[in-house]
Design a protein around this motif. Structure first.
Motif, PDB file in Angstrom:
ATOM      1  N   GLY A 117      46.512  45.142  33.549  1.00 43.51           N
ATOM      2  CA  GLY A 117      46.062  44.783  34.882  1.00 43.51           C
ATOM      3  C   GLY A 117      45.188  43.542  34.865  1.00 43.51           C
ATOM      4  N   VAL A 118      45.375  42.666  35.852  1.00 43.49           N
ATOM      5  CA  VAL A 118      44.617  41.415  35.904  1.00 43.49           C
ATOM      6  C   VAL A 118      43.122  41.679  36.059  1.00 43.49           C
ATOM      7  N   GLU A 119      42.736  42.658  36.881  1.00 44.86           N
ATOM      8  CA  GLU A 119      41.310  42.906  37.087  1.00 44.86           C
ATOM      9  C   GLU A 119      40.641  43.374  35.803  1.00 44.86           C
TER      10      GLU A 119
ATOM     11  N   SER B  74      48.186  41.750  41.521  1.00 45.03           N
ATOM     12  CA  SER B  74      47.316  41.765  40.350  1.00 45.03           C
ATOM     13  C   SER B  74      47.679  42.861  39.365  1.00 45.03           C
ATOM     14  N   LEU B  75      48.656  43.688  39.710  1.00 46.33           N
ATOM     15  CA  LEU B  75      49.050  44.792  38.845  1.00 46.33           C
ATOM     16  C   LEU B  75      50.056  44.324  37.793  1.00 46.33           C
TER      17      LEU B  75
ATOM     18  N   THR C 216      44.792  32.464  40.021  1.00 46.58           N
ATOM     19  CA  THR C 216      44.652  33.851  40.481  1.00 46.58           C
ATOM     20  C   THR C 216      43.239  34.072  40.986  1.00 46.58           C
ATOM     21  N   ALA C 217      43.114  34.647  42.158  1.00 46.92           N
ATOM     22  CA  ALA C 217      41.791  34.920  42.701  1.00 46.92           C
ATOM     23  C   ALA C 217      41.064  35.953  41.838  1.00 46.92           C
ATOM     24  N   ILE C 218      39.761  35.813  41.739  1.00 48.39           N
ATOM     25  CA  ILE C 218      38.942  36.762  40.988  1.00 48.39           C
ATOM     26  C   ILE C 218      38.749  38.018  41.833  1.00 48.39           C
TER      27      ILE C 218
END
Length: 702
Positions: A634-636, A393-394, A561-563
Motif C-alpha cells: 500500500g502506498v500509505e 493508493s492501494l 502521488t499525493a501524500i
C-alpha cells in the motif's frame, strides 16, 4: 552508608533492585491480569458514524439512527463477448441460492453491451459483512471457472475489505517477524551477549501485552478505533527497547568502571532512569497533541500511544532494575565471539568520537553545511499535496482493486457516487420529493419512518481525484442549496469524496493547534528539566529540521502521488516524540558532566561520545522496523515507512552527530542560560549518589 536516593526514578530503581521478587512478580501479575481482563472484555470500538468528521459524520449519524434495513451492497462484474448472457444467468442463479443474498438484479448493462453488473445485497450487520462474504466470493470463483473466456469478478465494500485485510495480515506477520529479528540482531551486537540483548525485547513485549489489556479497559469508557493496536505495537516496541537499552548500557558502563552490582544499578536509576522518566513524559506530551484533533483515528492513536509509553516507563523504572539485579553476571551469558568482550565495556564510540572532535573544531562550518542541507531538503515540502487514501493508493495487484478499476471504467456512475442524506418530517412530501429529484439521483431509498431519504448522486472522476472532489464541491455548494432552498429539510452529503474533504478540513484547522501544543508543552518540560531557556528552543528547532527533511523527501519520492492526509500530522507527532527521546538522553548526560565540573565543550564531547553507541543502536533498530513498512504494497504504508525511517536516520546522524555538538560548541555556557525571572524553577537534578551541587546557570561573560 548508602545515601538516600533522591527523585522518583532513583528511589524506584533503588527499591526494585533490593526487592527483586516483589518487583518482578508484581510486574508479571499486572501484565497477566490486565491482559486477561482486557481480553475478556474486548476492545470497544466507536460506531462507524463517529469515525468520520464534519458533515460526513452528521450524515452517517442520521443514517445510523434512521432504521434502514442493514445490508451491504456487492456486485459481480461479468465482461466479455460470446456467452455473456449465459454467464450472467449462471452468476444470478448461483448467488440466489445463498441465504445471505437479497435484492439481486441483472439489469445494469454498459453502453457498449459488453459488461453487465449483477448487483445484490449481503444481508445482516454490515460491521460483520467481511466475516460472512467468503462463501459468496467462493461461489463467484466457481462461476468464473465455468466461464474461462469471460471476466467474472466480485466487488464491494465487504469483498474488497476481506481481500485487503487478508493481504495486510500476511504482510504484517512477515514484517513483525522481520522486525523482531532485526531488533535482536542489533541488540546482540550492541551488548555482545544474547541474554543482555533479550532483556529489552522481553520488557517491550510485556509492556505491549499489558497495554492491550489496559486499552481494552479504557475503551469501555471511550471507544477506541482498531488503529490502537498497531499504534501500541509500533510505539511500544520503539520506546520499550530504547528505554531498556539506555538503562542497561549505563549499568554496564558503571560496572566496567568498578562499581558493585547494586551501586551500578543505583547510578543507572538516578541518571538513565531519570532520563527515561523525562523522555517518557515528553513523548507522551507529543502524543497528547493528537487528542486535540477530535478525529477518532488520531484520538485512538493518541490514547493508545500514551498508555503504552506510560507502561514502558513504569516497567523500565521498576522491573528492569530488579531483572538486572537478579541476573547479575548472568547478563553476560551467551557471549558473541569477537564482539562480546569489547562491547561489554561500554566504551566511548571511536567513530562518533572522531566525528565529534572534528565538528567541534569547526562548528560554524559544520552548522552551515549540515543545517543548510536539511533546510534545502525541507523546501520541496512547501509544495506537498495531501488527500485521504483512495483506491488509487492501494496495491494494484489485488484482485478487488483490479475489479474496481474495471467497474469504474465501464460504469462510472456505479463506481463513484455521493450519498445525499435528506431529513424531514415527511420526506415523501411533494416539496421534498421535488428537491430530491433536482439532484438527478441514480437511486433513492426512504427509511421505514418516512423521515430520512438517501439519494445516490453520481460524481465525476474516480475515488478522491481532483475531478471527484470538484464535483462534490459543486454538489454541496451549488446543487443542494439550489434544490433545497425554502424546503423544510436538511441535506448532508457522505461518501468517499465527502469523507476526504471533511477530514482534510479538520487537518487544516487542527494541525496548527497540535503543533503549538506539542512544541509549547515540550518547551516547558525541557525548560523545567534542564533549567535553561536555550536548550529547549534549540532542541525544538533541530527536531523540526529532521521532520521537515522527512516531509521534503516524501514530496520528492512520491512526486506524482499525493501524500496521505493523516501522514504529515502523524509523522510530526511520532518523530518529534522519538527525537526528543534521544535528545533528552544525550543532554542529560551532557548536563551531568557539566555539573560535575567539566567545561561546556568537554561536557558536550563527553556526553555525545558516551551515548553515541547507544543512540546509534536504538536508531538502527527504529530504522529497521520502520523500513519494513516501506516494503509493503500500500502506498500509505510505503510513505509512512520511508518518512519514519529517513527522519530517524537523519536525527541520529546529522542532528545528533553534527548539529547538536556544533551548536552547543558555538553557544558555550549560553546553553545553560536561565533568565533571572525564571530562577524560581525547582532544581530537578538528582544524578545519584555523590552528585555535585548545582552550578550557576548564568553564562560566563567574555
Amino acid at each position: 552508608m548508602t545515601p538516600k536516593p533522591k527523585g522518583f526514578a532513583a528511589r524506584a530503581g533503588h527499591w526494585s533492585a533490593r526487592h527483586r521478587k516483589t518487583a518482578i512478580f508484581g510486574w508479571l501479575a499486572f501484565i497477566v491480569i490486565a491482559f486477561v481482563i482486557g481480553g475478556a472484555l474486548g476492545q470497544k470500538t466507536p460506531s462507524e458514524a463517529n469515525t468520520y468528521d464534519g458533515e460526513t459524520r452528521r450524515a452517517e449519524t442520521i443514517l445510523a439512527d434512521a432504521g434502514f434495513p442493514k445490508k451491504t451492497g456487492e456486485m459481480v462484474l461479468v465482461q466479455g463477448g460470446k456467452g455473456l448472457e449465459a454467464a450472467v444467468d449462471d452468476v444470478a442463479h448461483t448467488l440466489a441460492q445463498q441465504k445471505s443474498v437479497a435484492h439481486l438484479t441483472t439489469d445494469t448493462v454498459s453502453a457498449d453491451g459488453r459488461s453487465v453488473l449483477v448487483q445484490f445485497d449481503l444481508t445482516g450487520d454490515p460491521e460483520t459483512a467481511t466475516e460472512r462474504v467468503g462463501p459468496l466470493l467462493d461461489a463467484t470463483a466457481q462461476v468464473a471457472q465455468r466461464h474461462p473466456d469471460l471476466t467474472v469478478e466480485q466487488f464491494g465494500d465487504a469483498s474488497m475489505s476481506k481481500q485487503l485485510e487478508d493481504a495486510a495480515k500476511a504482510e504484517e506477520n512477515g514484517s513483525m517477524l522481520m522486525s523482531f529479528g532485526v531488533t535482536l540482531l542489533i541488540l546482540a551486537f550492541t551488548f555482545g551477549a544474547l541474554v543482555a540483548a533479550s532483556v529489552p525485547v522481553i520488557l517491550a513485549a510485556t509492556a505491549v501485552l499489558g497495554t492491550t489489556g489496559v486499552v481494552a479497559l479504557f475503551s469501555q469508557l471511550l471507544p477506541l478505533s482498531d488503529i490502537a493496536m498497531p499504534a501500541i505495537i509500533l510505539i511500544g516496541l520503539a520506546v520499550g527497547v530504547d528505554y531498556s537499552l539506555f538503562y542497561i548500557r549505563r549499568e554496564r558502563e558503571e560496572r566496567a568502571k568498578g562499581a558493585g552490582k547494586l551501586e551500578a544499578i543505583d547510578i543507572a536509576a538516578a541518571t538513565s532512569g531519570r532520563a527515561v522518566l523525562i523522555s517518557g513524559l515528553t513523548v507522551m506530551a507529543a502524543m497528547a497533541g493528537m487528542l486535540l484533533t477530535g478525529n477518532t483515528l488520531f484520538v485512538s492513536m493518541g490514547i493508545a500511544t500514551i498508555l503504552v509509553i506510560a507502561v514502558a516507563v513504569i516497567g523500565s523504572l521498576t522491573v528492569l532494575p530488579a531483572v538486572l539485579a537478579s541476573l547479575g553476571e548472568k547478563l553476560e551469558k551467551g557471549r558473541i565471539p569477537f564482539i562480546g568482550r569489547r562491547q561489554s565495556q561500554a566504551r566511548e564510540s571511536r567513530v562518533w568520537g572522531w566525528l565529534t572532535d572534528r565538528v567541534m573544531r569547526r562548528p560554524v562550518l559544520a552548522t552551515v553545511i549540515a543545517g543548510g542541507a536539511l533546510v534545502a531538503l525541507s523546501i520541496p515540502a512547501l509544495g506537498m499535496e495531501t488527500k485521504l487514501p483512495g483506491v488509487e493508493s492501494l496495491d494494484k495487484s489485488q484482485p478487488a482493486v483490479q475489479t474496481y478499476l474495471k467497474v469504474q471504467k465501464a460504469f462510472p456512475a456505479e463506481a463513484d457516487f455521493a450519498t445525499v442524506v435528506v431529513k424531514a418530517k415527511d420526506v415523501k412530501a411533494p416539496a421534498v420529493q421535488e428537491a430530491i429529484a433536482a439532484l438527478n439521483p441514480s437511486n433513492v431509498e426512504v427509511n421505514p419512518g418516512g423521515t430520512v431519504a438517501k439519494a445516490d448522486v453520481a460524481l465525476r472522476g474516480s475515488g478522491v481525484d481532483d475531478a471527484a472532489l470538484a464535483s462534490l464541491e459543486r454538489l454541496r455548494e451549488d446543487t443542494i442549496p439550489a434544490a433545497f432552498g425554502g424546503v423544510d429539510a436538511t441535506a448532508d452529503v457522505t461518501g468517499v469524496a465527502a469523507g476526504t474533504t471533511d477530514f482534510n478540513a479538520v487537518m487544516k484547522s487542527k494541525t496548527p493547534l497540535v503543533f503549538a501544543f506539542v512544541l509549547g508543552l515540550a518547551f516547558l518540560l525541557m525548560l523545567t528539566t534542564f533549567r535553561s531557556i536555550v536548550i529547549p528552543l534549540k532542541a525544538i528547532l533541530l527536531n523540526l529540521l529532521s521532520v521537515g527533511a522527512s516531509y521534503g523527501l516524501l514530496t520528492l519520492v512520491f512526486g506524482d502521488t499525493a501524500i496521505t492526509s493523516w501522514l504529515p500530522l502523524f509523522l510530526f507527532v511520532i518523530l518529534f516524540g522519538l527525537s526528543m527521546d534521544y535528545h533528552v538522553f544525550i543532554l542529560s548526560r551532557v548536563r551531568e558532566a557539566w555539573k560535575g565540573g567539566m567545561s561546556s565543550s568537554d561536557a558536550v564531547a563527553h556526553g555525545i561520545k558516551t551515548t553515541a553507541g547507544t543512540i546509534t543502536s536504538a536508531a538502527l533498530i527504529m530504522v529497521g522496523v520502520f523500513a519494513e513498512f516501506a516494503t509493503q504494497s500500500g502506498v500509505e504504508m510505503q510513505q509512512m515507512g520511508i518518512g519514519l525511517a529517513f527522519a530517524v536516520f537523519v536525527d541520529a546522524t546529522v542532528i545528533r552527530g553534527v548539529l547538536l555538538p556544533a551548536t552547543m560548541k558555538l553557544l558555550g555556557d549560553w546553553n545553560w542560560y536561565l533568565p533571572r525571572w525564571l530562577r524560581w524553577l525547582p532544581e530537578l537534578d538528582h544524578e545519584g549518589p555523590g552528585a555535585t551541587p548545582p552550578r550557576t546557570l548564568v553564562p560566563a561573560t567574555a
